[in-house]
Design an enzyme around this catalytic site. Structure first.
Site, short mmCIF file in Angstrom:
data_model
loop_
_atom_site.label_atom_id
_atom_site.label_comp_id
_atom_site.label_asym_id
_atom_site.label_seq_id
_atom_site.Cartn_x
_atom_site.Cartn_y
_atom_site.Cartn_z
N GLU A 104 102.09 78.30 149.22
CA GLU A 104 100.74 78.03 149.69
C GLU A 104 99.95 79.33 149.84
OE1 GLU A 104 98.63 75.73 153.51
OE2 GLU A 104 100.73 76.33 153.63
N CYS B 264 101.88 71.93 152.46
CA CYS B 264 102.31 72.14 153.85
C CYS B 264 102.28 70.82 154.63
CB CYS B 264 101.46 73.23 154.49
SG CYS B 264 102.30 74.10 155.85
N LYS C 125 93.67 70.67 149.62
CA LYS C 125 94.32 70.18 150.84
C LYS C 125 93.36 69.27 151.60
CE LYS C 125 97.24 72.21 154.49
NZ LYS C 125 97.65 73.50 155.08
#
Length: 316
Positions: free
Chosen positions: A53, A173, A139
């Site tokens: 990430e 994540c 995200k």
């Protein structure tokens, strides 16, 4: 690990990279990404490579940007200016450089990055392959203090990329904790679930094994390994000032569709994990469980997913 015979397409060699790039130095981060991808492919025989990430653009672990509830500081605003400047644009020169590399090497790559789009930053996963740039995933929900740095993605960037051998998808994540997002991605037929992350907790391993077992897919989790000396000297992370202070401790891992750990977790330093994935294991694993097939109850449960783009301004 030697490459698998070209004729045996039921196997894919996957690599997850555990590394860091200096914060606020995007040219160095790009050079490191290129070096690590090349190593994974040429030295380890990888067909698919996953980087952590925010590898391009950086993850500012331990920095507060001068934010308290209802207040910002001039120094915090200037720190954000530096972070904004280090992000990449898509399309842009960094994406072009990575696309040239994946075309040269004939591999598929998923790279965590920070995308700059106007005044807003997004945490993204870039997809690249033998044909070059293939798309990105933004995200959907930045976690906690990430929300004052990154905007929220919408349903229009939830791709699943067909490599011709396997289908790649990405959850960044803590998106891996979003059950409805997972379900939407399972319905797209993800075979290789790529999880770029900075979560180095031991419980992350349980999450990765659960996603693999629930989705009956291979999980490729690439975590950063970040030390204090990867940050500029003028920054002051809350974890401490000693150069060897670990800010993000890794934990990269590769998991099978039945939840078995195939490689990792990697701790205490940088490295590359590889594993030969038998794609026939996906069908074997779904014999007794398919969360969006024979184990679903559409008469009781349904999920509606809006994949339309949601721009703030629409010109007609």
């Amino acid at each position: 690990m030697a490459p698998l015979p070209a004729a045996d397409r039921s196997f894919v060699t996957a690599a997850v990279v555990q590394a860091s790039a200096p914060l606020f130095d995007t040219p160095v981060a790009l050079a490191r990404a290129q070096e690590l991808i090349r190593e994974a492919v040429t030295d380890r025989g990888a067909d698919v490579v996953v980087l952590p990430e925010a590898f391009l653009g950086g993850y500012p672990k331990g920095l507060d940007f001068g934010v308290t509830v209802g207040s910002r500081t001039p120094s915090g605003r200037d720190l954000f200016r530096r972070y904004h400047a280090s992000a990449i644009e898509v399309p842009g020169p960094e994406v072009d450089a990575l696309a040239a590399l994946t075309r040269e090497l004939g591999c598929h790559v998923v790279v965590g990055a920070v995308e700059r789009r106007g005044g807003t930053l997004y945490c993204v996963a870039l997809f690249l392959g033998p044909g070059g740039y293939l798309g990105l995933h933004r995200k959907l929900m930045p976690t906690a203090a990430e929300r004052y740095l990154w905007g929220q993605g919408d349903g229009s960037t939830m791709p699943v990329v067909d490599t011709g051998t396997a289908r790649l998808g990405a959850a960044i994540c803590w998106e891996n904790y979003m059950p409805l997002f997972r379900t939407a991605m399972y319905a797209k037929g993800v075979d290789l679930w790529c999880a770029p992350t900075v979560d180095d907790r031991e419980v992350w391993q349980a999450t990765m094994r659960h996603v693999a077992l629930e989705g009956r897919c291979f999980v490729l989790s690439a975590a950063q390994y970040l030390r204090r000396d990867d940050l500029p000297a003028d920054l002051h992370p809350v974890q401490g000032e000693a150069p060897d202070t670990v800010l993000i401790g890794g934990g990269s891992v590769i998991v099978s569709p039945l939840g078995e750990v195939l490689a990792g977790p990697l701790r205490d330093g940088e490295g590359i994990l590889t594993a030969a994935l038998d794609l026939d294991d996906i069908a074997r694993s779904r014999f007794d469980f398919d969360s969006i097939g024979h184990y679903a109850r559409p008469d009781v449960f349904s999920l509606h997913v809006d994949e339309s783009a949601r721009p703030a301004v629409v010109r007609k």
